[in-house]
Design an enzyme around this catalytic site. Sequence first.
Site, mmCIF file in Angstrom:
data_model
loop_
_atom_site.group_PDB
_atom_site.id
_atom_site.type_symbol
_atom_site.label_atom_id
_atom_site.label_comp_id
_atom_site.label_asym_id
_atom_site.label_seq_id
_atom_site.Cartn_x
_atom_site.Cartn_y
_atom_site.Cartn_z
ATOM 1 N N GLY A 135 0.827 -1.240 0.069
ATOM 2 C CA GLY A 135 0.066 -0.140 -0.109
ATOM 3 C C GLY A 135 0.897 1.102 0.055
ATOM 4 O O GLY A 135 2.112 1.256 0.224
ATOM 5 N N GLY A 136 0.104 2.497 -0.187
ATOM 6 C CA GLY A 136 1.145 3.608 -0.334
ATOM 7 C C GLY A 136 1.743 4.015 0.856
ATOM 8 O O GLY A 136 2.943 4.211 0.952
ATOM 9 N N GLU A 137 0.946 3.958 1.985
ATOM 10 C CA GLU A 137 1.647 4.383 3.343
ATOM 11 C C GLU A 137 2.820 3.316 3.763
ATOM 12 O O GLU A 137 3.783 3.547 4.159
ATOM 13 C CB GLU A 137 0.653 4.240 4.500
ATOM 14 C CG GLU A 137 0.103 5.650 4.856
ATOM 15 C CD GLU A 137 -0.556 5.577 6.226
ATOM 16 O OE1 GLU A 137 0.118 5.710 7.196
ATOM 17 O OE2 GLU A 137 -1.761 5.265 6.371
ATOM 18 N N HIS A 168 -8.587 11.485 19.698
ATOM 19 C CA HIS A 168 -8.313 10.264 19.931
ATOM 20 C C HIS A 168 -9.616 9.521 20.403
ATOM 21 O O HIS A 168 -10.308 10.040 21.459
ATOM 22 C CB HIS A 168 -7.161 9.975 21.104
ATOM 23 C CG HIS A 168 -5.848 10.139 20.717
ATOM 24 N ND1 HIS A 168 -4.729 10.206 21.257
ATOM 25 C CD2 HIS A 168 -5.266 9.898 19.175
ATOM 26 C CE1 HIS A 168 -3.653 10.347 20.567
ATOM 27 N NE2 HIS A 168 -4.032 10.411 19.330
ATOM 28 N N ILE A 197 0.082 0.537 13.255
ATOM 29 C CA ILE A 197 -0.011 1.753 13.024
ATOM 30 C C ILE A 197 -1.410 2.347 12.888
ATOM 31 O O ILE A 197 -2.050 3.371 13.297
ATOM 32 C CB ILE A 197 0.597 2.176 11.843
ATOM 33 C CG1 ILE A 197 2.196 1.681 12.269
ATOM 34 C CG2 ILE A 197 0.763 3.615 11.810
ATOM 35 C CD1 ILE A 197 3.007 2.121 13.243
ATOM 36 N N GLU A 246 -2.809 11.255 28.692
ATOM 37 C CA GLU A 246 -4.146 12.271 28.387
ATOM 38 C C GLU A 246 -5.256 11.843 29.138
ATOM 39 O O GLU A 246 -5.357 10.657 29.512
ATOM 40 C CB GLU A 246 -4.064 12.454 26.879
ATOM 41 C CG GLU A 246 -4.381 11.189 26.214
ATOM 42 C CD GLU A 246 -4.171 11.177 24.533
ATOM 43 O OE1 GLU A 246 -3.644 11.891 23.965
ATOM 44 O OE2 GLU A 246 -5.163 10.436 23.831
#
Lengths: 289, 289, 381, 381
Positions: free
Chosen positions: B18-20, B247, B96, B209
């Site tokens: 894939g591109g990524e 998120h 990811i 967070e």
Amino acid sequence: MSILVDDDTRVVVQGITGGEGKFHTEQMMEYGTNVVAGAVPGRGGQEVAGVPVYDTVSQAVREEDADASVIFVPPAFAADAIFESLDSDLDLAVAITEGIPTQDMAKVNKRLSEVDTHLVGPNCPGLITPGEAKLGILPGNIFSSGNVGLVSRSGTLTYQVVDNLTNRGLGQTTAVGIGGDPIIGTSFVDALSLFEDDPETDAVVMCGEIGGEDEEQAAQFIAENMDTPVAGFIAGRTAPPGKRMGHAGAIVSGSGTGTAESKIDALNDAGVPVGDTPEEVADSVEELL
Amino acid sequence: MSILVDDDTRVVVQGITGGEGKFHTEQMMEYGTNVVAGAVPGRGGQEVAGVPVYDTVSQAVREEDADASVIFVPPAFAADAIFESLDSDLDLAVAITEGIPTQDMAKVNKRLSEVDTHLVGPNCPGLITPGEAKLGILPGNIFSSGNVGLVSRSGTLTYQVVDNLTNRGLGQTTAVGIGGDPIIGTSFVDALSLFEDDPETDAVVMCGEIGGEDEEQAAQFIAENMDTPVAGFIAGRTAPPGKRMGHAGAIVSGSGTGTAESKIDALNDAGVPVGDTPEEVADSVEELL
Amino acid sequence: MKLHEYQAKSVFADAGIPTPDSQLAESTEEVLSAAESIGYPVAVKAQVHVGGRGKAGGIKLVENDEEAREAADAILGMDLKGYTVGRVLVEGAVDFVDELYVGVTMDRGEGKPVAMVSEKGGVDIESVAEEDPEAIAREYIDPAFGLQPYQARRAVYDAGIDREVAGDVSSVLTTLFSLWDDRDASDTEINPLMVTSSGEVVAADAVMNIDEDALFRQPELAEMEEDSYEDDLERKAGEYGFDYVRLDGDVGIIGNGAGLVMTTLDLVDHYGGEPANFLDVGGGAKADRIANALDMVFSDENVESVVFNIFGGITRGDEVAKGINNALEQFDEIPKPVVVRLAGTNAEEGMEILNADLVQVEQTLEEAVQRAVENAQEASQ
Amino acid sequence: MKLHEYQAKSVFADAGIPTPDSQLAESTEEVLSAAESIGYPVAVKAQVHVGGRGKAGGIKLVENDEEAREAADAILGMDLKGYTVGRVLVEGAVDFVDELYVGVTMDRGEGKPVAMVSEKGGVDIESVAEEDPEAIAREYIDPAFGLQPYQARRAVYDAGIDREVAGDVSSVLTTLFSLWDDRDASDTEINPLMVTSSGEVVAADAVMNIDEDALFRQPELAEMEEDSYEDDLERKAGEYGFDYVRLDGDVGIIGNGAGLVMTTLDLVDHYGGEPANFLDVGGGAKADRIANALDMVFSDENVESVVFNIFGGITRGDEVAKGINNALEQFDEIPKPVVVRLAGTNAEEGMEILNADLVQVEQTLEEAVQRAVENAQEASQ
């Protein structure tokens, strides 16, 4: 000493309000088993055989400190009952029910690997520590207390072998019927391992039958891990391939796995004498002791 | 020394075509990461960035001795890709992908408890051991080698804090972005525990967070189990309840759990200084070392 | 994504959960005709995504046409915590003897779903959880096995539900879990689950929230998504595909990455300012997207000052600079002062590209935020 | 319970697995008309529960009416390993370039299902497993999670299936597992799964066996159950609800409990006799059931001698004795000598009830079997 059950075992009966559940609860209590509760959804607050019934096993555990269950629940609901017992902090669950779908048992088997509870069965007569407690449907009167452990895939064959032993004065520490289904909780290896660790058990009788490879695995375990001597018996020498001999698990597959010959050879290789008749098994035990 | 990755790590990239996947494979290799294979079903036999592609992760493990994977697979298929990596004898999987359905991750979480593979992420920038290897999409050039461990739920906030550290000459052993989703593989506690056991890590920065209770659990872990000093930062002090701040996991629930205040208090109670600004975090680290 | 009560009820009813007769109405006339066909008494219930509708006056029980008209006039068009009520559900009132709670949600700490049952339905369950946690029976669900029958029973009996309705409640709970599981819900909930005098259970309310990340495989539910933004700005952000939350302050904030944007908000507050929004342009934003973000923030009339904080990873500083230039060059006069801080990937290239006449450039996050706060303070003097 | 090929194929086809055009036929005329509507060449395939039908002459490929007529005449009515062929499946022949194997079964040792894929389809897969185990790719399936997509792919790629058809094969495997799982199968299998010259996959055979213990929740499949007993005796045992297996010998055996009955068979063999059957009356049998068991065994013309071995647990000796008396008292002359051995629960009461004029009583299992073997030997002299 004994394995899995003794007179401290506090039993909850799942399905106590059914005909079989009630009958065998009375039989177990008559034998001296410490039955402390029943569990049947929707029947909480009732009493059966003088024992309080709860809606859930967890309630029985909370209120009556039950640490073992015996399951007399019809096949369609039995796997759920086993799941419940495995999720209720019990040490032991004994499933008597015959005819539980195999896929249900595969799921139970997965859950078993995640908990500490021992499961005996299903499709088994249960287990007995003579003079202390019986969990299941075995006829208590044929057993006697002694130093021989017994583990068997079959019910009435167990009685036969116990009879042969008892007639010679060879009493039992604990006798465990592990059941005749293809997927079961306590295997031969599990039971043998418990007997090996029990100081009162001086010899073990293992009654196998055709189908699967549990006996072969047991033979390997005996060779590698056991000091306590073992005598064996294998039923189904004359069974033709591809025919199920009563037990769902008792079948020699078309490809030739699960034969009596393979099991007898494996046991002999592990130094286990395998009797041709129940009487010969008793002979072997006398020699081993 | 470092945690989880170093220059011996042999990486397979899932979704390398894939591109990524292709872009970051090149970036990782440029940084010096030992990318040994790609895995994309149906693309076996191809090559991407000079690296052989296999149809399955298992093949990449067999043929190229991969021991870690980085997952750039679209959200609909990402959980399956994680399952595959967890069932391929890898030491580490780094996911990811952002936007994996939460129920998929609940199932992954269950499987994680059954295997030895570490999962970092999903929805994370990955991790880097400066000068040795980066697995993910972090910009390698801002990191420098040193003795500070870093663990963070956020990507760019990590870069910000690393920048503050690096500007003062405070290099990193390993920096781990654990991801901003509600259900993730490696938690703060997992990462802190690894840093505690790493002799080269002399202080740890932990960037939390709002949302969930991971930071509170981390505080307890630090108080009970850590000798290595920790400096903290908590993003989202000004976030209103019930609003998701980017998120999926960064949300203070209506019932008031997951607030920055609760996290800061817990960390302070555990002796962890919590900076008001990234710059103050760097101040704390300097003091702790 | 939140379903409206009427949507959730129709999903629940299709799955076999008993619900009262009901009709959706958008006008007083429709309310009256719905009430007539259902039969009084009926409840008139505002269909907006707001908790505590009852207390806020969004639900009224009416006995006759006059009361129904009054209720419809009052509720339709009312402002309920920022949402304008456009529709009401007219629903047959249930003659109940008991109000229960049943729900399924994801327990984030455990990483698994949890089923909950309580006798204390009809009130805010979160208060019950705080004040009397024992009153809620919880069953954690193994995500691989799903809710087992014994668990549903155990939750019901542990919650102390009457044995007469235990079977029905446990079957409703089982259905709620199936829906949760099959439909990728984050929450399915019935509060109250009413027990009628004849011993039946009826879902008097219905909550169903869907995991946004799973909508791709829930096309039927995705179609139910309605415009439910609080205001035009959030709608615009939705169209642009930004993670955006509007706040009350006057410092507009744009950044990349949730944690960094939250931190920028916190720093605005730390330096005495008030954040006007959370706006995350995401990873790898190109010039167009950056320009859209500036457009968003300028569209907020409360904004007096803007801070742009980008730490490039996948996002490249030169693209950001181009986007800022594009957005600002169209103005004769820059509407509000814009402070820009660029770091990380291609930050230097970005700095060179950036039209320094249009923006104020700062080197560090702290400096950038301080400057933006000062700008806002100056503007409001 | 075994489904016939035509039944399994219809289940597979309904689930989306490609299968050839086919029609069931019970006469030569039906075969011809089916072949005409499907178009030659077609395969004519005996529908009986027997492995290796092809080798045994139960499958023929025909090109025209003449060959079809010949094949139909030959196969319809033929005896295939004890089963009489009453029906054939007429099926369009597939122009294949490759024959694969895909299957799902329960691995008893692992206690979990296993999915299998092999390039070596079209032959007996058990021989492949023995001779070339590496040629079968296996994926063990977690019963809680089910077959995961990556596992289906991995099985297919590990088996060396061509990348062009890998997706289709893995989707067939996934469907096979779903069927296995949803329908409580013990086995689902396609051998061969044919690959056509145009790169499509087609199920040229279909095996589906259902767990008998789960038939209660598979009503559609239970309806497909057909009389498939090898002979009248097994049919009768089915009606009586006995676990019964017919064997070749002359000593009829009745007992309670699978293990004990197997042991009794083994002892008959051990003492030089030949068992005529396995018959387990089960636990807790009452007098009627015992009488039925005797009726069963007497109905077997090969039986020359009977041994009755009961070790009472739930089964009571007095009930057994009553049943034996009832069954035997109806005869003027006892057809074959019956040896009885009773032990366990109420054995003494049973001994007292037992009509000693009708049976021979022995005290031990060994003695009872020896006596029965002698009786048989005497009868055959």
